[in-house]
Design a protein around this motif. Structure first.
Motif, PDB file in Angstrom:
ATOM      1  N   MET A   1      54.619  40.177  38.865  1.00 46.15           N
ATOM      2  CA  MET A   1      52.861  39.865  38.909  1.00 46.15           C
ATOM      3  C   MET A   1      52.914  39.846  37.251  1.00 46.15           C
ATOM      4  SD  MET A   1      50.615  43.217  39.085  1.00 46.15           S
ATOM      5  CE  MET A   1      48.956  42.721  39.577  1.00 46.15           C
ATOM      6  N   ARG A   2      52.119  38.921  36.727  1.00 40.48           N
ATOM      7  CA  ARG A   2      51.187  38.275  35.415  1.00 40.48           C
ATOM      8  C   ARG A   2      50.127  39.376  34.621  1.00 40.48           C
ATOM      9  NH1 ARG A   2      52.931  34.025  33.347  1.00 40.48           N
ATOM     10  NH2 ARG A   2      51.183  32.883  32.813  1.00 40.48           N
ATOM     11  N   ILE A   3      50.547  40.000  34.116  1.00 37.48           N
ATOM     12  CA  ILE A   3      49.840  40.565  33.109  1.00 37.48           C
ATOM     13  C   ILE A   3      49.334  40.206  31.837  1.00 37.48           C
ATOM     14  CG2 ILE A   3      48.837  43.500  32.706  1.00 37.48           C
ATOM     15  CD1 ILE A   3      50.679  43.911  35.295  1.00 37.48           C
ATOM     16  N   ALA A  50      46.550  34.543  34.799  1.00 42.49           N
ATOM     17  CA  ALA A  50      47.037  35.793  35.084  1.00 42.49           C
ATOM     18  C   ALA A  50      46.593  36.709  36.602  1.00 42.49           C
ATOM     19  CB  ALA A  50      46.543  36.631  33.650  1.00 42.49           C
ATOM     20  N   ASP A  51      47.439  37.867  37.255  1.00 38.39           N
ATOM     21  CA  ASP A  51      47.367  38.295  37.930  1.00 38.39           C
ATOM     22  C   ASP A  51      46.044  39.335  37.814  1.00 38.39           C
ATOM     23  OD1 ASP A  51      48.452  36.584  39.553  1.00 38.39           O
ATOM     24  OD2 ASP A  51      50.401  37.953  39.156  1.00 38.39           O
ATOM     25  N   CYS A  85      38.542  34.913  38.340  1.00 38.84           N
ATOM     26  CA  CYS A  85      38.617  35.454  39.636  1.00 38.84           C
ATOM     27  C   CYS A  85      39.988  36.400  39.303  1.00 38.84           C
ATOM     28  CB  CYS A  85      39.518  35.063  40.685  1.00 38.84           C
ATOM     29  SG  CYS A  85      38.150  33.585  41.261  1.00 38.84           S
ATOM     30  N   VAL A  86      39.797  37.083  37.726  1.00 46.41           N
ATOM     31  CA  VAL A  86      41.634  37.916  37.544  1.00 46.41           C
ATOM     32  C   VAL A  86      40.566  39.138  37.420  1.00 46.41           C
ATOM     33  CG1 VAL A  86      42.244  38.481  35.247  1.00 46.41           C
ATOM     34  CG2 VAL A  86      42.159  36.077  35.741  1.00 46.41           C
ATOM     35  N   PRO A  87      41.392  40.184  38.405  1.00 46.67           N
ATOM     36  CA  PRO A  87      40.732  41.702  38.378  1.00 46.67           C
ATOM     37  C   PRO A  87      40.935  42.240  36.778  1.00 46.67           C
ATOM     38  CG  PRO A  87      42.763  41.256  39.644  1.00 46.67           C
ATOM     39  CD  PRO A  87      42.451  39.922  39.568  1.00 46.67           C
ATOM     40  N   TRP A 162      42.646  51.326  38.926  1.00 49.13           N
ATOM     41  CA  TRP A 162      43.137  49.578  39.289  1.00 49.13           C
ATOM     42  C   TRP A 162      42.942  49.056  40.054  1.00 49.13           C
ATOM     43  CZ3 TRP A 162      46.169  48.784  34.673  1.00 49.13           C
ATOM     44  CH2 TRP A 162      46.656  49.776  34.473  1.00 49.13           C
ATOM     45  N   PRO A 163      42.356  47.740  40.007  1.00 43.70           N
ATOM     46  CA  PRO A 163      41.530  46.851  41.060  1.00 43.70           C
ATOM     47  C   PRO A 163      43.407  46.459  42.142  1.00 43.70           C
ATOM     48  CG  PRO A 163      43.149  45.792  38.830  1.00 43.70           C
ATOM     49  CD  PRO A 163      42.680  47.354  38.698  1.00 43.70           C
TER      50      PRO A 163
END
Length: 163
Positions: A1-3, A50-51, A85-87, A162-163
Motif C-alpha cells: 500500500m502506498r501511503i 498513492a492509495d 480519488c485518493v482516500p 480510517w477509510p
C-alpha cells in the motif's frame, strides 16, 4: 500500500511521499491566495499514485488569520484528494504526538528526536518530520509497521477514522 503524509500549512506544508522521502513546500505571503495553488500542485505531485493520504487536522486554539488560512488549505487539499480519488484519513495533532512520542504535549524537538532514534532519519524541517509521522500512522494502521513503537502508542490510532 502506498501511503503519503501531509502536514498542511499556508506558509510551509510538509509532505512525505509514498516512498518515504520528504519535502517542504514554502509559500510566499505576497502571493495571497495563489499560495493555495502552489500547495495544491505540490500535493498533487506528492500523492499521485498513492492509495491513501494521512493529513493532520487543523490544530485547536488557532485564531484570526491563522484559523482562516489553515481551513482554506485543508479545503483546497481535500478537494484535490477527492479529484484524484485518493482516500484520506485525518489525525488530530495530539493523537499524532501521542503516537509518535507517547506524550500528548510533545514539542517538535521531541518528535524529531524520536524519529531519529527509531529510524535514523533527520529532517530539514519540522513540517517534513510531522508528515513522515503521519505516513507512519497510516503504515501502522494497515499493518505495514516499519518501526518499533510501544503498543500503548499504537492504540492511540484507534481514535482515527480510517477509510
Amino acid at each position: 500500500m502506498r501511503i503519503a503524509g501531509l502536514d498542511l500549512s499556508i506558509t510551509r506544508t510538509g509532505c512525505c511521499l509514498p516512498d518515504g522521502s520528504t519535502l517542504a513546500v514554502k509559500t510566499d505571503g505576497k502571493s495571497g491566495d495563489r499560495r493555495l495553488q502552489v500547495i495544491r500542485d505540490a500535493v498533487h505531485k506528492a500523492v499521485t499514485g498513492a492509495d491513501l493520504a494521512v493529513l493532520e487536522e487543523a490544530p485547536p486554539g488557532l485564531r484570526g488569520n491563522a484559523i482562516k488560512a489553515i481551513h482554506m488549505v485543508q479545503g483546497a487539499v481535500r478537494l484535490e484528494l477527492l479529484d484524484l480519488c485518493v482516500p484520506y484519513a485525518v489525525v488530530n495533532p495530539s493523537t499524532l504526538k501521542l503516537f509518535a512520542t507517547g506524550a500528548k504535549g510533545a514539542d517538535k524537538v521531541k518528535m524529531a528526536t524520536t524519529a531519529l532514534i527509531l529510524s535514523g532519519l533527520e529532517f530539514a524541517t519540522d513540517d517534513e518530520c510531522d508528515a513522515w509521522w503521519l505516513r507512519q500512522a497510516g503504515l501502522v494502521h494497515y499493518g505495514l509497521l516499519e518501526l518499533r513503537i510501544p503498543a500503548a502508542q499504537l492504540r492511540t490510532l484507534e481514535a482515527v477514522v480510517w477509510p
